[in-house]
Design an enzyme around this catalytic site. Structure first.
Site, PDB file in Angstrom:
ATOM      1  N   CYS A 172       0.975  -1.389   0.159  1.00 20.86           N
ATOM      2  CA  CYS A 172      -0.001   0.134  -0.079  1.00 20.86           C
ATOM      3  C   CYS A 172       0.950   1.395   0.023  1.00 20.86           C
ATOM      4  O   CYS A 172       1.232   1.548   0.961  1.00 20.86           O
ATOM      5  CB  CYS A 172      -0.990  -0.029   1.249  1.00 20.86           C
ATOM      6  SG  CYS A 172      -2.132   1.407   1.356  1.00 20.86           S
TER       7      CYS A 172
ATOM      8  N   CYS B 184      -0.753   4.071   2.277  1.00 22.66           N
ATOM      9  CA  CYS B 184      -0.327   4.072   3.554  1.00 22.66           C
ATOM     10  C   CYS B 184       1.144   4.183   4.098  1.00 22.66           C
ATOM     11  O   CYS B 184       1.334   4.762   5.107  1.00 22.66           O
ATOM     12  CB  CYS B 184      -0.590   2.236   3.837  1.00 22.66           C
ATOM     13  SG  CYS B 184      -2.240   1.616   3.318  1.00 22.66           S
ATOM     14  N   ASP B 185       2.295   3.921   3.340  1.00 23.33           N
ATOM     15  CA  ASP B 185       3.300   3.703   3.789  1.00 23.33           C
ATOM     16  C   ASP B 185       4.236   4.748   2.797  1.00 23.33           C
ATOM     17  O   ASP B 185       5.640   4.888   3.227  1.00 23.33           O
ATOM     18  CB  ASP B 185       4.147   2.288   3.708  1.00 23.33           C
ATOM     19  CG  ASP B 185       3.363   1.424   4.563  1.00 23.33           C
ATOM     20  OD1 ASP B 185       2.732   1.818   5.735  1.00 23.33           O
ATOM     21  OD2 ASP B 185       3.107   0.263   4.045  1.00 23.33           O
TER      22      ASP B 185
END
Length: 319
Positions: free
Chosen positions: A135, A138-139
């Site tokens: 992701c 997300c990261d």
């Protein structure tokens, strides 16, 4: 739930599931949504969606939020963050058991989606969460001024690779073929991005740690020359497709060789009273807009099926 039997349970609260529940509720069906997570599905992981009709551009979480608000207008019960322990789809009354409760319904729509496929190479599982991520949204912020590799050649790989350039100083996009599968407009943007370097005709062989135990490099191989080399990277983002989320009911319905559920034009599976929609089914295109369309079809199909059940029950009582 104290003996209650719903007309319909939608298993999965992504775009497909919420669409199905909405259409079923509008058909005067007693429906509930059950999910192992919160509602929203895959779109919450997308920074930006540009191909959903009606929106020039919208953030994934925002679109998912709009879907949920629409569902809430119809007061559809939502049971979220439920860990499922057992599913029975083959009985006349379908049963879904969780650690919290037991849910029963005459009909079930499977909208469980799919998860990012794994590369299946050395170091991937060991370094997941230590530089291997599925992701970018997300990261991505963890890789400011660092170098990362994205594996894949479809829309997800190229779009997420472009997103990572907001943080990373260099993004390698590694693809096993000599051309991308992504939409042309997506390709053009990536080719014009100076931070992206494409590595074609190449597959990853292994992901290696650095001295701190996090991702330090990735070993790759050219599929035409068989030449191997290692490039230093701080992160690896695989985007090579998806595998269906069928744990718990695998084998209770007809599936293809990869596990995706086979359905007819009305989203009916091989098991009576069970429908499947969205990313979990066999489909030529996995997009938010097709998932929503699947949900509309399945929701109306379930309404008709439930009406037939009730008509048959009335007929039996009158004999």
């Amino acid at each position: 739930m104290s003996g209650k039997i719903f007309d319909l349970i939608v298993l999965g609260g992504g775009p497909a599931g919420m669409s199905a529940a909405l259409y079923a509720k509008r058909g005067n069906v007693d429906v509930a949504i059950l999910d192992i997570s919160t509602l929203g599905g895959q779109p919450v992981n997308y920074l930006e969606i540009e191909n959903y009709l009606g929106f020039d551009s919208i953030e994934g979480w925002e679109l998912a939020e709009k879907f949920e608000h629409h569902v809430d207008k119809f007061n559809i019960p939502k049971f979220v963050m439920e860990e499922i322990t057992e599913i029975d789809l083959v009985s006349d009354i379908k049963t879904i058991k969780t650690l919290k409760d037991e849910y029963r319904a005459r009909t079930v729509i499977l909208a469980t989606g799919a998860s990012a496929a794994k590369l299946g190479i050395k170091g991937e599982s060991e370094l997941t969460g230590k530089g291997v991520s599925y992701c970018a949204v997300c990261d991505g912020a963890f890789y400011r001024d660092k170098t990362v590799a994205v594996v894949g050649g479809g829309n997800a790989a190229v779009e997420e690779g472009a997103y990572l350039t907001k943080f990373a100083k260099k993004v390698y996009i590694i693809h096993r073929r000599d051309e991308l599968r992504a939409d042309k407009i997506v390709q053009e943007r990536a080719f014009n991005n100076d931070k992206i370097e494409f590595v074609f005709d190449t597959i990853p062989l292994e992901i290696n740690p650095n001295d701190t135990g996090c991702v330090g490099s990735i070993k790759i191989q050219n599929v035409k020359t068989n030449e191997t080399k290692t490039i230093e990277v701080d992160g690896v983002f695989p985007y090579i497709g998806f595998t269906p989320n069928v744990k718990g009911f695998n084998g209770q319905i007809i599936q293809d060789e990869r596990g995706f559920i086979r359905v007819d034009e009305n989203m009916r599976t091989s098991t009576m009273g069970v429908f499947a929609i969205g990313d979990v089914r066999v489909t030529p295109l996995r997009q938010v807009i097709t998932a929503v369309a699947d949900g509309a079809i399945a929701g109306m199909s379930a309404v008709r099926y439930i009406e037939e059940l009730k008509t048959a029950a009335i007929g039996q009582r009158s004999i």
